[in-house]
Enzyme design. Structure first.
Site, PDB file in Angstrom:
ATOM      1  N   ASN A   1       5.298  -4.703  -2.464  1.00 36.84           N
ATOM      2  CA  ASN A   1       4.167  -4.712  -3.380  1.00 36.84           C
ATOM      3  C   ASN A   1       3.446  -6.044  -3.245  1.00 36.84           C
ATOM      4  O   ASN A   1       3.898  -7.046  -3.772  1.00 36.84           O
ATOM      5  CB  ASN A   1       4.679  -4.499  -4.819  1.00 36.84           C
ATOM      6  CG  ASN A   1       3.544  -4.527  -5.829  1.00 36.84           C
ATOM      7  OD1 ASN A   1       2.369  -4.535  -5.464  1.00 36.84           O
ATOM      8  ND2 ASN A   1       3.918  -4.534  -7.094  1.00 36.84           N
ATOM      9  N   TRP A   2       2.326  -5.987  -2.529  1.00 38.24           N
ATOM     10  CA  TRP A   2       1.590  -7.235  -2.298  1.00 38.24           C
ATOM     11  C   TRP A   2       0.831  -7.708  -3.536  1.00 38.24           C
ATOM     12  O   TRP A   2       0.297  -8.810  -3.548  1.00 38.24           O
ATOM     13  CB  TRP A   2       0.591  -7.053  -1.149  1.00 38.24           C
ATOM     14  CG  TRP A   2       1.222  -6.905   0.203  1.00 38.24           C
ATOM     15  CD1 TRP A   2       2.550  -6.999   0.516  1.00 38.24           C
ATOM     16  CD2 TRP A   2       0.539  -6.647   1.436  1.00 38.24           C
ATOM     17  NE1 TRP A   2       2.741  -6.813   1.862  1.00 38.24           N
ATOM     18  CE2 TRP A   2       1.512  -6.599   2.451  1.00 38.24           C
ATOM     19  CE3 TRP A   2      -0.801  -6.440   1.780  1.00 38.24           C
ATOM     20  CZ2 TRP A   2       1.197  -6.349   3.788  1.00 38.24           C
ATOM     21  CZ3 TRP A   2      -1.124  -6.197   3.110  1.00 38.24           C
ATOM     22  CH2 TRP A   2      -0.129  -6.157   4.096  1.00 38.24           C
ATOM     23  N   LYS A   3       0.710  -6.830  -4.548  1.00 37.23           N
ATOM     24  CA  LYS A   3      -0.077  -7.159  -5.747  1.00 37.23           C
ATOM     25  C   LYS A   3      -1.492  -7.575  -5.320  1.00 37.23           C
ATOM     26  O   LYS A   3      -2.031  -6.982  -4.386  1.00 37.23           O
ATOM     27  CB  LYS A   3       0.647  -8.219  -6.578  1.00 37.23           C
ATOM     28  CG  LYS A   3       2.086  -7.787  -6.905  1.00 37.23           C
ATOM     29  CD  LYS A   3       2.783  -8.671  -7.893  1.00 37.23           C
ATOM     30  CE  LYS A   3       4.198  -8.153  -8.142  1.00 37.23           C
ATOM     31  NZ  LYS A   3       4.925  -8.911  -9.139  1.00 37.23           N
ATOM     32  N   HIS A  79       3.630  -0.059 -13.219  1.00 33.78           N
ATOM     33  CA  HIS A  79       4.106  -1.445 -13.055  1.00 33.78           C
ATOM     34  C   HIS A  79       3.853  -2.226 -14.346  1.00 33.78           C
ATOM     35  O   HIS A  79       2.825  -2.036 -14.997  1.00 33.78           O
ATOM     36  CB  HIS A  79       3.390  -2.112 -11.875  1.00 33.78           C
ATOM     37  CG  HIS A  79       4.075  -3.367 -11.445  1.00 33.78           C
ATOM     38  ND1 HIS A  79       3.977  -4.541 -12.155  1.00 33.78           N
ATOM     39  CD2 HIS A  79       4.914  -3.624 -10.421  1.00 33.78           C
ATOM     40  CE1 HIS A  79       4.709  -5.471 -11.561  1.00 33.78           C
ATOM     41  NE2 HIS A  79       5.291  -4.929 -10.509  1.00 33.78           N
ATOM     42  N   GLU A  81       2.904  -5.125 -14.840  1.00 38.67           N
ATOM     43  CA  GLU A  81       1.662  -5.908 -14.849  1.00 38.67           C
ATOM     44  C   GLU A  81       0.480  -5.033 -15.263  1.00 38.67           C
ATOM     45  O   GLU A  81      -0.426  -5.490 -15.962  1.00 38.67           O
ATOM     46  CB  GLU A  81       1.450  -6.550 -13.472  1.00 38.67           C
ATOM     47  CG  GLU A  81       2.421  -7.708 -13.270  1.00 38.67           C
ATOM     48  CD  GLU A  81       2.785  -7.976 -11.820  1.00 38.67           C
ATOM     49  OE1 GLU A  81       2.136  -7.430 -10.916  1.00 38.67           O
ATOM     50  OE2 GLU A  81       3.745  -8.749 -11.606  1.00 38.67           O
ATOM     51  N   GLU A 156      12.656  -2.827 -13.125  1.00 33.47           N
ATOM     52  CA  GLU A 156      12.092  -4.168 -12.987  1.00 33.47           C
ATOM     53  C   GLU A 156      12.066  -4.844 -14.355  1.00 33.47           C
ATOM     54  O   GLU A 156      11.074  -4.709 -15.100  1.00 33.47           O
ATOM     55  CB  GLU A 156      10.659  -4.108 -12.436  1.00 33.47           C
ATOM     56  CG  GLU A 156      10.550  -3.549 -11.048  1.00 33.47           C
ATOM     57  CD  GLU A 156       9.336  -4.122 -10.309  1.00 33.47           C
ATOM     58  OE1 GLU A 156       9.533  -4.665  -9.215  1.00 33.47           O
ATOM     59  OE2 GLU A 156       8.213  -4.054 -10.838  1.00 33.47           O
ATOM     60  N   GLY A 162       8.805 -12.531 -10.843  1.00 27.34           N
ATOM     61  CA  GLY A 162       8.074 -13.753 -10.515  1.00 27.34           C
ATOM     62  C   GLY A 162       8.638 -15.020 -11.128  1.00 27.34           C
ATOM     63  O   GLY A 162       7.955 -16.044 -11.175  1.00 27.34           O
ATOM     64  N   SER A 199      12.209 -10.940  -8.599  1.00 31.00           N
ATOM     65  CA  SER A 199      12.676 -12.150  -7.915  1.00 31.00           C
ATOM     66  C   SER A 199      13.678 -11.881  -6.797  1.00 31.00           C
ATOM     67  O   SER A 199      14.586 -12.690  -6.572  1.00 31.00           O
ATOM     68  CB  SER A 199      13.249 -13.156  -8.928  1.00 31.00           C
ATOM     69  OG  SER A 199      12.239 -13.582  -9.824  1.00 31.00           O
ATOM     70  N   GLY A 220       8.027  -8.342  -4.674  1.00 30.67           N
ATOM     71  CA  GLY A 220       6.670  -8.853  -4.861  1.00 30.67           C
ATOM     72  C   GLY A 220       6.457 -10.086  -4.025  1.00 30.67           C
ATOM     73  O   GLY A 220       6.172 -10.008  -2.823  1.00 30.67           O
ATOM     74  N   GLY A 221       6.625 -11.250  -4.644  1.00 30.06           N
ATOM     75  CA  GLY A 221       6.331 -12.535  -3.990  1.00 30.06           C
ATOM     76  C   GLY A 221       6.902 -12.685  -2.597  1.00 30.06           C
ATOM     77  O   GLY A 221       6.193 -13.133  -1.683  1.00 30.06           O
TER      78      GLY A 221
HETATM   79  P1  13P Z   1       8.618 -10.540  -7.606  1.00 29.64           P
HETATM   80  O1  13P Z   1       9.416 -10.109  -6.421  1.00 29.64           O
HETATM   81  O2  13P Z   1       7.502 -11.487  -7.242  1.00 29.64           O
HETATM   82  O3  13P Z   1       9.479 -11.045  -8.722  1.00 29.64           O
HETATM   83  O4  13P Z   1       7.863  -9.239  -8.149  1.00 29.64           O
HETATM   84  C1  13P Z   1       8.599  -8.092  -8.384  1.00 29.64           C
HETATM   85  C2  13P Z   1       7.651  -6.988  -8.650  1.00 29.64           C
HETATM   86  O5  13P Z   1       6.988  -6.959  -9.668  1.00 29.64           O
HETATM   87  C3  13P Z   1       7.510  -5.967  -7.609  1.00 29.64           C
HETATM   88  O6  13P Z   1       6.747  -4.898  -8.052  1.00 29.64           O
END
Ligand code: 13P
Length: 224
Positions: A1-3, A79, A81, A156, A162, A199, A220-221
């Protein structure tokens, strides 16, 4: 997930090449779907969201059919977010899950509790997740087995996203076990899949997945 990353097509190509492996799904921002699709040889393509109608007066939205036409096989739905920043409700999410599954997309449904809930303990978090799943999957029933086999749940915990502080391996595994049991009991899913997100990095993945209950990571990150 590149966001909401990266900001250029050239970087998107570089990122896609770097993660192009079997059993990987890459979910870039919508405009990069065609480019990433062309770049990938092994990984599958997914979207970070999808709308609950196939067409109509819905400014800014993208339908399951459009996603499929552009090569996406997966869609992330719900998600945290989007729940937080776009005020997506469980009711909206349940509509999205229904439309996406009916259109033949594979759904990665995200669920997760806040820090306030988790402070009350794992049992409280499990009650929260059970309620969230009940609402988000309200259109699924044990007869829609064919549909539900295309469903993956991503656990999650919001407080782990994050932050560089993932859930403890034993507790993430206990939650995955809990979610699988629940999916089997409620929807007669014989072998539900559960991912963990929050994370995950190449440095801690082995430890997080050491308990054997979790089927994969939603990254994510570290995917950047
Ligand atoms: P991180 O890996 O940056 O913590 O993000 C997780 C996430 O929200 C994947 O959808």
């Amino acid at each position: 997930n590149w966001k909401l990353h990266p900001s250029s097509e050239a970087e998107a190509i570089k990122l896609a090449r770097a993660s192009d492996a079997k059993n990987v799904v890459i979910c870039p921002p919508f405009p990069y779907l065609p480019t990433v699709r062309k770049t990938l040889r092994h990984a599958a393509l997914g979207a970070q969201d999808v709308f609950w109608e196939e067409q109509g007066p819905y400014t800014g939205e993208v339908s399951p059919a459009i996603l499929k036409n552009f090569g996406a096989r997966y869609a992330i739905i719900g998600h945290s977010e989007r729940r937080a920043w776009l005020h997506e409700t469980d009711s909206m999410i349940s509509e999205k899950v229904r439309t996406a599954l009916m259109a033949g997309l594979r759904v990665v449904l995200c669920v997760g509790e806040s820090k306030e809930v988790r402070r009350k303990g794992l049992a409280a978090a499990q009650r929260f997740i059970a309620a969230q799943l009940k609402q988000d999957l309200k259109y699924l029933n044990s007869k829609s087995y064919a549909l539900s086999s295309k469903l993956v749940v991503a656990y999650e915990p919001i407080w782990a996203i994050g932050t560089g502080r993932p859930d403890k391996p034993e507790e993430a595994a206990a939650m995955a076990r809990f979610i699988k049991k629940l999916l089997t009991a409620r929807y007669a899913l014989p072998a539900p899949k559960v991912l963990y997100g929050g994370s995950v990095t190449s440095a801690n993945a082995r430890r997080i997945f050491s308990q054997g209950e979790i089927d994969g990571a939603l990254v994510g990150g570290a995917s950047l």
